[in-house]
Design a protein around this motif. Structure first.
Motif, PDB file in Angstrom:
ATOM      1  N   THR A  82       0.818  -1.211   0.000  1.00  0.00           N
ATOM      2  CA  THR A  82       0.000   0.000   0.000  1.00  0.00           C
ATOM      3  C   THR A  82       0.852   1.260   0.000  1.00  0.00           C
ATOM      4  N   ILE A  83       1.836   1.336   0.892  1.00  0.00           N
ATOM      5  CA  ILE A  83       2.626   2.569   0.961  1.00  0.00           C
ATOM      6  C   ILE A  83       3.479   2.770  -0.288  1.00  0.00           C
ATOM      7  N   LEU A  84       3.791   1.689  -0.993  1.00  0.00           N
ATOM      8  CA  LEU A  84       4.526   1.797  -2.254  1.00  0.00           C
ATOM      9  C   LEU A  84       3.593   1.958  -3.455  1.00  0.00           C
ATOM     10  N   ASP A  85       2.288   2.061  -3.194  1.00  0.00           N
ATOM     11  CA  ASP A  85       1.295   2.153  -4.259  1.00  0.00           C
ATOM     12  C   ASP A  85       1.505   1.019  -5.261  1.00  0.00           C
ATOM     13  N   ALA A  86       1.626  -0.196  -4.714  1.00  0.00           N
ATOM     14  CA  ALA A  86       1.977  -1.366  -5.519  1.00  0.00           C
ATOM     15  C   ALA A  86       0.985  -2.508  -5.345  1.00  0.00           C
ATOM     16  N   ASN A  87      -0.252  -2.202  -5.015  1.00  0.00           N
ATOM     17  CA  ASN A  87      -1.235  -3.266  -4.792  1.00  0.00           C
ATOM     18  C   ASN A  87      -1.440  -4.157  -6.012  1.00  0.00           C
ATOM     19  N   LYS A  88      -1.157  -3.633  -7.195  1.00  0.00           N
ATOM     20  CA  LYS A  88      -1.303  -4.462  -8.401  1.00  0.00           C
ATOM     21  C   LYS A  88      -0.277  -5.595  -8.439  1.00  0.00           C
ATOM     22  N   TYR A  89       0.770  -5.501  -7.621  1.00  0.00           N
ATOM     23  CA  TYR A  89       1.788  -6.541  -7.560  1.00  0.00           C
ATOM     24  C   TYR A  89       1.518  -7.568  -6.462  1.00  0.00           C
ATOM     25  N   ASN A  90       0.473  -7.352  -5.692  1.00  0.00           N
ATOM     26  CA  ASN A  90       0.102  -8.284  -4.621  1.00  0.00           C
ATOM     27  C   ASN A  90      -0.795  -9.366  -5.207  1.00  0.00           C
ATOM     28  N   ALA A  91      -0.265 -10.579  -5.291  1.00  0.00           N
ATOM     29  CA  ALA A  91      -1.020 -11.696  -5.872  1.00  0.00           C
ATOM     30  C   ALA A  91      -1.703 -12.543  -4.797  1.00  0.00           C
TER      31      ALA A  91
ATOM     32  N   ILE B 181       9.675   7.168  -2.759  1.00  0.00           N
ATOM     33  CA  ILE B 181      10.100   6.449  -1.549  1.00  0.00           C
ATOM     34  C   ILE B 181       9.947   7.354  -0.329  1.00  0.00           C
ATOM     35  N   GLU B 182      10.249   8.634  -0.458  1.00  0.00           N
ATOM     36  CA  GLU B 182      10.031   9.564   0.656  1.00  0.00           C
ATOM     37  C   GLU B 182       8.561   9.613   1.045  1.00  0.00           C
ATOM     38  N   LYS B 183       7.687   9.623   0.048  1.00  0.00           N
ATOM     39  CA  LYS B 183       6.244   9.631   0.312  1.00  0.00           C
ATOM     40  C   LYS B 183       5.843   8.352   1.052  1.00  0.00           C
ATOM     41  N   ALA B 184       6.370   7.221   0.619  1.00  0.00           N
ATOM     42  CA  ALA B 184       6.063   5.944   1.281  1.00  0.00           C
ATOM     43  C   ALA B 184       6.543   5.962   2.727  1.00  0.00           C
ATOM     44  N   LEU B 185       7.744   6.481   2.950  1.00  0.00           N
ATOM     45  CA  LEU B 185       8.290   6.547   4.300  1.00  0.00           C
ATOM     46  C   LEU B 185       7.436   7.443   5.189  1.00  0.00           C
ATOM     47  N   ASN B 186       7.059   8.602   4.683  1.00  0.00           N
ATOM     48  CA  ASN B 186       6.225   9.521   5.465  1.00  0.00           C
ATOM     49  C   ASN B 186       4.869   8.918   5.774  1.00  0.00           C
ATOM     50  N   GLU B 187       4.265   8.272   4.799  1.00  0.00           N
ATOM     51  CA  GLU B 187       2.968   7.623   5.016  1.00  0.00           C
ATOM     52  C   GLU B 187       3.080   6.525   6.070  1.00  0.00           C
ATOM     53  N   PHE B 188       4.143   5.746   5.988  1.00  0.00           N
ATOM     54  CA  PHE B 188       4.339   4.667   6.952  1.00  0.00           C
ATOM     55  C   PHE B 188       4.503   5.236   8.361  1.00  0.00           C
ATOM     56  N   LYS B 189       5.343   6.248   8.500  1.00  0.00           N
ATOM     57  CA  LYS B 189       5.568   6.849   9.814  1.00  0.00           C
ATOM     58  C   LYS B 189       4.274   7.423  10.386  1.00  0.00           C
ATOM     59  N   GLU B 190       3.512   8.132   9.559  1.00  0.00           N
ATOM     60  CA  GLU B 190       2.275   8.763  10.018  1.00  0.00           C
ATOM     61  C   GLU B 190       1.196   7.744  10.369  1.00  0.00           C
ATOM     62  N   SER B 191       1.148   6.659   9.633  1.00  0.00           N
ATOM     63  CA  SER B 191       0.067   5.687   9.818  1.00  0.00           C
ATOM     64  C   SER B 191       0.388   4.560  10.786  1.00  0.00           C
ATOM     65  N   TYR B 192       1.659   4.186  10.894  1.00  0.00           N
ATOM     66  CA  TYR B 192       1.970   2.961  11.632  1.00  0.00           C
ATOM     67  C   TYR B 192       2.991   3.111  12.758  1.00  0.00           C
ATOM     68  N   LEU B 193       3.656   4.236  12.852  1.00  0.00           N
ATOM     69  CA  LEU B 193       4.695   4.362  13.875  1.00  0.00           C
ATOM     70  C   LEU B 193       4.356   5.372  14.968  1.00  0.00           C
TER      71      LEU B 193
ATOM     72  N   ILE C  62      12.290   0.362   3.617  1.00  0.00           N
ATOM     73  CA  ILE C  62      12.053   1.668   3.001  1.00  0.00           C
ATOM     74  C   ILE C  62      13.275   2.572   3.164  1.00  0.00           C
ATOM     75  N   GLN C  63      13.894   2.558   4.328  1.00  0.00           N
ATOM     76  CA  GLN C  63      15.071   3.397   4.542  1.00  0.00           C
ATOM     77  C   GLN C  63      16.234   2.976   3.645  1.00  0.00           C
ATOM     78  N   SER C  64      16.412   1.688   3.451  1.00  0.00           N
ATOM     79  CA  SER C  64      17.468   1.205   2.554  1.00  0.00           C
ATOM     80  C   SER C  64      17.183   1.601   1.109  1.00  0.00           C
ATOM     81  N   CYS C  65      15.934   1.481   0.720  1.00  0.00           N
ATOM     82  CA  CYS C  65      15.543   1.891  -0.639  1.00  0.00           C
ATOM     83  C   CYS C  65      15.733   3.390  -0.826  1.00  0.00           C
ATOM     84  N   LEU C  66      15.398   4.164   0.196  1.00  0.00           N
ATOM     85  CA  LEU C  66      15.556   5.612   0.104  1.00  0.00           C
ATOM     86  C   LEU C  66      17.031   6.000  -0.022  1.00  0.00           C
TER      87      LEU C  66
END
Length: 104
Positions: free
Chosen positions: A32-41, A57-69, A86-90
């Motif tokens: 979800t945070i990577l906007d990759a639901n089409k890759y979830n089989a 990736i910054e957007k994904a990190l911010n979304e994750f922090k705001e929603s889950y941390l 996410i941090q490694s990818c960033l």
């Protein structure tokens, strides 16, 4: 079966890895945070990949922090795995301009 999600640099070297069993609902967070639901089989990834910019990736990190941390009492090793991924990818995206993520 399960979700094996890899991050790769431009040279094709693995720079990040996250593993979720097929029944682990935390995999959906990363998709979800990577906007990759089409890759979830469902029980695994679709065996496809996508390239992400620094901004994505910054957007994904911010979304994750705001929603889950926000609530530290609810953080578990799955959250830490996602954060590390996410941090490694960033870091790679900042160095190279983008990062490739494979959803297996």
């Amino acid at each position: 079966m399960g979700h094996d999600i890899f991050g790769f640099n431009k040279a094709g070297k693995e720079i990040a890895y996250a593993r979720f069993s097929m029944g682990n609902h935390h995999a959906a967070i990363l998709y979800t945070i990577l906007d990759a639901n089409k890759y979830n089989a469902g029980v695994s990834g679709s065996a496809d990949s996508s390239t992400y910019s620094v901004e994505q990736i910054e957007k994904a990190l911010n979304e994750f922090k705001e929603s889950y941390l926000k609530d530290s009492s609810m953080i578990n090793w799955n959250h830490e795995q996602i954060l590390n991924f996410i941090q490694s990818c960033l870091a790679t995206a900042k160095k190279e301009g983008h990062v490739k993520v494979y959803f297996g």
